[in-house]
Design an enzyme around this catalytic site. Structure first.
Site, PDB file in Angstrom:
ATOM      1  N   CYS A  87       2.446 -10.853  -1.424  1.00  0.00           N
ATOM      2  CA  CYS A  87       1.523 -11.030  -0.297  1.00  0.00           C
ATOM      3  C   CYS A  87       0.443 -12.062  -0.566  1.00  0.00           C
ATOM      4  O   CYS A  87       0.396 -13.100   0.095  1.00  0.00           O
ATOM      5  CB  CYS A  87       0.865  -9.685   0.020  1.00  0.00           C
TER       6      CYS A  87
HETATM    7  N1  LIG Z   1       5.630  -5.331  -0.978  1.00  0.00           N
HETATM    8  C1  LIG Z   1       4.403  -5.242  -0.498  1.00  0.00           C
HETATM    9  O1  LIG Z   1       3.473  -4.820  -1.177  1.00  0.00           O
HETATM   10  C2  LIG Z   1       4.087  -5.637   0.931  1.00  0.00           C
HETATM   11  C3  LIG Z   1       2.858  -5.237   1.490  1.00  0.00           C
HETATM   12  C4  LIG Z   1       2.576  -5.561   2.805  1.00  0.00           C
HETATM   13  C5  LIG Z   1       3.475  -6.335   3.526  1.00  0.00           C
HETATM   14  N2  LIG Z   1       4.655  -6.759   2.970  1.00  0.00           N
HETATM   15  C6  LIG Z   1       5.545  -7.550   3.801  1.00  0.00           C
HETATM   16  O2  LIG Z   1       6.631  -6.742   4.232  1.00  0.00           O
HETATM   17  C7  LIG Z   1       7.831  -7.515   4.306  1.00  0.00           C
HETATM   18  C8  LIG Z   1       8.894  -6.883   3.417  1.00  0.00           C
HETATM   19  O3  LIG Z   1       8.450  -6.903   2.072  1.00  0.00           O
HETATM   20  P1  LIG Z   1       9.086  -6.005   0.930  1.00  0.00           P
HETATM   21  O4  LIG Z   1       8.157  -6.089  -0.219  1.00  0.00           O
HETATM   22  O5  LIG Z   1       9.464  -4.671   1.460  1.00  0.00           O
HETATM   23  O6  LIG Z   1      10.407  -6.856   0.637  1.00  0.00           O
HETATM   24  P2  LIG Z   1      11.676  -6.385  -0.220  1.00  0.00           P
HETATM   25  O7  LIG Z   1      12.312  -7.643  -0.745  1.00  0.00           O
HETATM   26  O8  LIG Z   1      11.299  -5.301  -1.165  1.00  0.00           O
HETATM   27  O9  LIG Z   1      12.641  -5.739   0.865  1.00  0.00           O
HETATM   28  C9  LIG Z   1      13.229  -6.462   1.884  1.00  0.00           C
HETATM   29  C10 LIG Z   1      14.611  -5.886   2.141  1.00  0.00           C
HETATM   30  O10 LIG Z   1      15.156  -6.556   3.277  1.00  0.00           O
HETATM   31  C11 LIG Z   1      16.549  -6.704   3.061  1.00  0.00           C
HETATM   32  N3  LIG Z   1      17.026  -7.755   3.954  1.00  0.00           N
HETATM   33  C12 LIG Z   1      16.828  -9.085   3.884  1.00  0.00           C
HETATM   34  N4  LIG Z   1      17.399  -9.692   4.948  1.00  0.00           N
HETATM   35  C13 LIG Z   1      17.968  -8.730   5.696  1.00  0.00           C
HETATM   36  C14 LIG Z   1      18.687  -8.729   6.915  1.00  0.00           C
HETATM   37  N5  LIG Z   1      18.928  -9.859   7.579  1.00  0.00           N
HETATM   38  N6  LIG Z   1      19.126  -7.559   7.382  1.00  0.00           N
HETATM   39  C15 LIG Z   1      18.895  -6.407   6.718  1.00  0.00           C
HETATM   40  N7  LIG Z   1      18.199  -6.325   5.567  1.00  0.00           N
HETATM   41  C16 LIG Z   1      17.743  -7.484   5.070  1.00  0.00           C
HETATM   42  C17 LIG Z   1      16.650  -7.033   1.580  1.00  0.00           C
HETATM   43  O11 LIG Z   1      17.948  -6.757   1.084  1.00  0.00           O
HETATM   44  C18 LIG Z   1      15.586  -6.081   1.010  1.00  0.00           C
HETATM   45  O12 LIG Z   1      16.137  -4.836   0.653  1.00  0.00           O
HETATM   46  C19 LIG Z   1       7.438  -8.935   3.887  1.00  0.00           C
HETATM   47  O13 LIG Z   1       7.132  -9.673   5.017  1.00  0.00           O
HETATM   48  C20 LIG Z   1       6.182  -8.709   3.076  1.00  0.00           C
HETATM   49  O14 LIG Z   1       5.349  -9.854   3.091  1.00  0.00           O
HETATM   50  C21 LIG Z   1       4.982  -6.403   1.689  1.00  0.00           C
END
Ligand SMILES: NC(=O)c1ccc[n+]([C@@H]2O[C@H](COP(=O)([O-])OP(=O)(O)OC[C@H]3O[C@@H](n4cnc5c(N)ncnc54)[C@H](O)[C@@H]3O)[C@@H](O)[C@H]2O)c1
Length: 451
Positions: A275
């Site tokens: 982030c």
């Molecule tokens: N990790 C954090 O602390 C956090 C905090 C706030 C916001 N976010 C935001 O949330 C969002 C997700 O982050 P995350 O950390 O959970 O990511 P992550 O990489 O842990 O998880 C994302 C998942 O999406 C799946 N994916 C990708 N493309 C796909 C598709 N087309 N169809 C289905 N599944 C698909 C991936 O396989 C993965 O399992 C991002 O935008 C991130 O910036 C993350």
């Protein structure tokens, strides 16, 4: 309220709605579990077979989500998972939690959102609620997601409902988790925000409705830019304190006693995670498209991005006191995850520190209870490095130990007692010692300067 909206609202209130979550990572899995706990039959969709298999077997792979919770929801028929977007036909609501990385050029990479939304669009049906949660620039929901969904012929706000609600998960935080962090929700229309608020309200304590999806998108970017800029400020102060021989850690601790108008941020080896290093650049990219030059973001990015270089300079300074060079030294990196007590290495500054030391000829090992291997694709060295089995009694084997991530389980006492030199980038070692060089602090007292 239209008949479609009223039907969906009733289904949400009675828990008859079928909920879905796309992207079962750090954000998506905890959310799916909360919907399951709230009483919905929830289906997770992900492209990663291993995640689907784990959920199907009742296992969690995210440290903040407990396996017994996943198992109980599986056994109770409240949670399942699939790679097949065909299930969208049966869902009433779907939350999108896919990654939003930056390209090398620091432009937003929308490909995951576009691909997920296109797959949903194939099965979109009247009366559905679609909520985007991925962090992104203001305008994504109405400029990117809405047209892709409306290409089906269905109209947002009339035939289906569209909202944006930023995720605020803080991995590893035992106090604040998905269910008790207030949730900001912006909808394309008043019905959209009402329905999304009703859905989140079943699983999350406090809902904060805002007037539009753009406001909700901007809220998240303000929060993360606020952190990036303040960390940039305190990192610059650390560089200043180093030059002025003042201990920045002591300064922050004392400043923190002011009961109003101050919030403590700490210096460190650089930004990490999915982030803070990324999201502000989503905002600056979008602002530049409107002809606005966001200077704070760029400046903070410049200072924060330089911190791994400063850490390496500190290592050189420490080694110099022993008439040693980085070239040929054996260096142990303590902690490669981007923050304490988690297993996430994305954008971790440790990877840059390792890369810079390797490029200057050091032999680099690492130790981290949460990260068994650093793959070649993850760091500039481009070869796989396995975690070293370093324990009490082994720390003296290194020319220098660099504490990059202050995991609680590290034996700091043994490190101080055994190591020749330590560079502490996190203030993990509280008592001064002649072998401990701290980021943003004067050289250790008692350290013998070169004759
Ligand atoms: N990790 C954090 O602390 C956090 C905090 C706030 C916001 N976010 C935001 O949330 C969002 C997700 O982050 P995350 O950390 O959970 O990511 P992550 O990489 O842990 O998880 C994302 C998942 O999406 C799946 N994916 C990708 N493309 C796909 C598709 N087309 N169809 C289905 N599944 C698909 C991936 O396989 C993965 O399992 C991002 O935008 C991130 O910036 C993350």
């Amino acid at each position: 309220m239209s008949a479609l909206a009223a039907t969906l609202l009733e289904k949400i209130k009675s828990r008859r709605a079928r909920t879905g979550v796309v992207g079962l990572g750090y954000v998506g899995l905890p959310l799916a579990v909360e919907f399951g706990k709230a009483g919905f039959h929830t289906t997770g969709i992900d492209l990663d077979d291993r995640k689907i298999k784990a959920i199907t077997e009742g296992r969690s792979y995210i440290p903040d989500v407990h396996t017994p919770d996943v198992k109980a929801l599986r056994d109770g028929g409240k949670l399942d998972a699939t790679t097949d977007f065909g299930i969208v036909k049966e869902l009433d609501t779907i939350n999108i939690c896919v990654p939003t990385p930056l390209r090398k050029t620091k432009d937003p990479d929308m490909s995951y959102i576009v691909s997920a939304v296109e797959s949903i669009a194939t099965h979109l049906h009247p009366g559905m609620l679609v909520c985007l949660e991925s962090t992104t620039y203001p305008g994504t929901t109405d400029e990117v997601v809405q047209p892709l969904l409306e290409a089906t012929g269905l109209k947002a706000g009339r035939d289906f409902f569209l909202a944006f609600s930023p995720e605020r998960v803080d991995p590893g935080n035992p106090t604040f988790q998905t269910h008790n962090v207030p949730k900001v929700v912006g909808g394309l229309t008043p019905h959209c925000v009402d329905l999304a608020s009703a859905l989140y309200g079943t699983a999350i304590k406090t809902i904060v409705p805002v007037s539009s999806t753009r406001v909700a998108e901007m809220v998240k970017l303000l929060e993360n830019t606020f952190r990036a800029v303040n960390i940039g400020l305190v990192n610059e102060l650390a560089l200043m304190c180093d030059r002025m021989e003042i201990d920045v850690w002591e300064v922050v601790e004392a400043a923190k006693t002011k009961p109003f108008g101050f919030m403590a941020f700490y210096p460190g080896p650089g930004l990490g995670g999915h982030c803070i290093p990324i999201d502000p650049f989503y905002l600056s990219w979008k602002a530049k498209q409107s002809g606005f030059d966001p200077r704070f973001i760029e400046l903070a990015g410049h200072i924060n991005g330089g911190m791994p270089h400063y850490v390496v300079d500190k290592v050189a300074e420490a080694l110099n006191t022993k008439r040693k060079a980085i070239n040929g030294s054996k260096i142990l990196i303590a902690g490669v995850a981007y923050k304490r007590d988690i297993d996430d290495m994305r954008e971790s500054p440790a990877l840059d520190v390792m890369g810079l030391l390797h490029a200057r000829g050091a032999s680099v090992d690492y130790v981290d209870p949460f990260v068994p291997v650093v793959h070649g694709r993850e760091w500039p060295g481009r070869f796989d490095v396995k975690v070293s089995d370093v324990r009490k009694g082994d720390f003296g084997k290194y020319d220098c130990i660099v504490i990059v991530t202050d995991h609680k389980t590290f034996d700091y006492e043994a490190i101080v007692a055994e190591a020749d030199l330590i560079v502490d980038t996190r203030n993990a070692i509280k008592s001064p010692a002649p072998n401990v060089f701290k980021l943003g602090a004067p050289r250790p007292v008692g350290e013998k300067a070169l004759a």
